[in-house]
Motif scaffolding. Structure first.
Motif, short mmCIF file in Angstrom:
data_model
loop_
_atom_site.label_atom_id
_atom_site.label_comp_id
_atom_site.label_asym_id
_atom_site.label_seq_id
_atom_site.Cartn_x
_atom_site.Cartn_y
_atom_site.Cartn_z
N LEU A 8 -91.62 43.52 63.43
CA LEU A 8 -92.57 43.28 62.30
C LEU A 8 -93.65 42.52 63.59
O LEU A 8 -93.58 41.55 64.05
N VAL A 9 -94.85 43.28 63.18
CA VAL A 9 -95.89 42.82 63.95
C VAL A 9 -96.87 42.25 63.01
O VAL A 9 -97.15 42.52 61.81
N CYS A 10 -97.75 41.25 63.62
CA CYS A 10 -98.85 40.55 62.74
C CYS A 10 -100.19 40.52 63.53
O CYS A 10 -100.14 40.40 64.79
N LEU A 11 -101.11 40.49 62.84
CA LEU A 11 -102.45 40.33 63.52
C LEU A 11 -102.60 38.87 64.06
O LEU A 11 -102.24 37.78 63.46
N ALA A 12 -102.92 38.78 65.28
CA ALA A 12 -103.00 37.36 66.04
C ALA A 12 -104.34 36.45 65.01
O ALA A 12 -103.91 35.27 65.11
N ASP A 13 -105.05 37.05 64.78
CA ASP A 13 -106.26 36.58 63.91
C ASP A 13 -106.05 36.02 62.62
O ASP A 13 -106.91 35.55 61.87
N ALA A 14 -104.96 36.80 62.06
CA ALA A 14 -104.62 36.52 60.71
C ALA A 14 -102.99 36.80 60.65
O ALA A 14 -102.54 37.58 60.29
N PRO A 15 -102.38 35.80 60.95
CA PRO A 15 -100.95 35.84 61.20
C PRO A 15 -100.14 36.30 59.83
O PRO A 15 -98.79 36.46 60.00
N GLN A 16 -100.79 36.21 58.68
CA GLN A 16 -100.23 36.40 57.47
C GLN A 16 -100.24 37.91 57.32
O GLN A 16 -99.68 38.49 56.32
N ALA A 17 -100.85 38.69 57.82
CA ALA A 17 -101.10 40.13 57.95
C ALA A 17 -100.20 40.84 58.66
O ALA A 17 -100.42 40.83 60.00
N CYS A 18 -99.01 41.02 58.06
CA CYS A 18 -97.87 41.78 59.03
C CYS A 18 -97.37 43.02 58.54
O CYS A 18 -97.66 43.21 57.10
N GLU A 19 -96.86 43.84 59.29
CA GLU A 19 -96.53 44.96 58.89
C GLU A 19 -95.18 45.61 59.78
O GLU A 19 -95.14 45.20 61.09
N VAL A 20 -94.58 46.32 59.36
CA VAL A 20 -93.44 46.74 60.18
C VAL A 20 -93.89 48.11 60.91
O VAL A 20 -94.16 49.14 60.48
N ARG A 21 -93.42 48.16 61.90
CA ARG A 21 -93.53 49.35 62.91
C ARG A 21 -92.01 49.81 63.70
O ARG A 21 -91.47 49.11 63.92
N GLU A 22 -91.97 51.16 63.32
CA GLU A 22 -90.78 51.68 63.94
C GLU A 22 -90.97 52.88 64.68
O GLU A 22 -91.98 53.49 64.77
#
Length: 66
Positions: A8-22
């Motif tokens: 589960l990765v999130c943008l550093a400057d927008a921590p609420q913007a996360c997505e799953v990477r497989e």
């Protein structure tokens, strides 16, 4: 043995913007505990290659497609 690395990765400057990477990873030990330790550098390398993101959490699962 093949595993699926799920992050589960999130943008550093927008921590609420996360997505799953497989990512399918191979050449890890068959024992889950050992494979987990072997996967830690893979996660660290991903972080280095994607400086705009941070990894909120990650896990390693046996790849069931084999």
């Amino acid at each position: 043995m093949l595993y699926t690395l799920i992050m589960l990765v999130c943008l550093a400057d927008a921590p609420q913007a996360c997505e799953v990477r497989e990512q399918i990873v191979g050449d890890l030990a068959a024992h889950p505990g050992t494979a987990f330790m072997q996967a830690q550098p893979l996660v660290a390398r991903w972080i280095e290659q994607h400086p705009r993101y941070f990894v909120q959490r990650w896990r390693l699962l046996p790849d069931l497609r084999t």
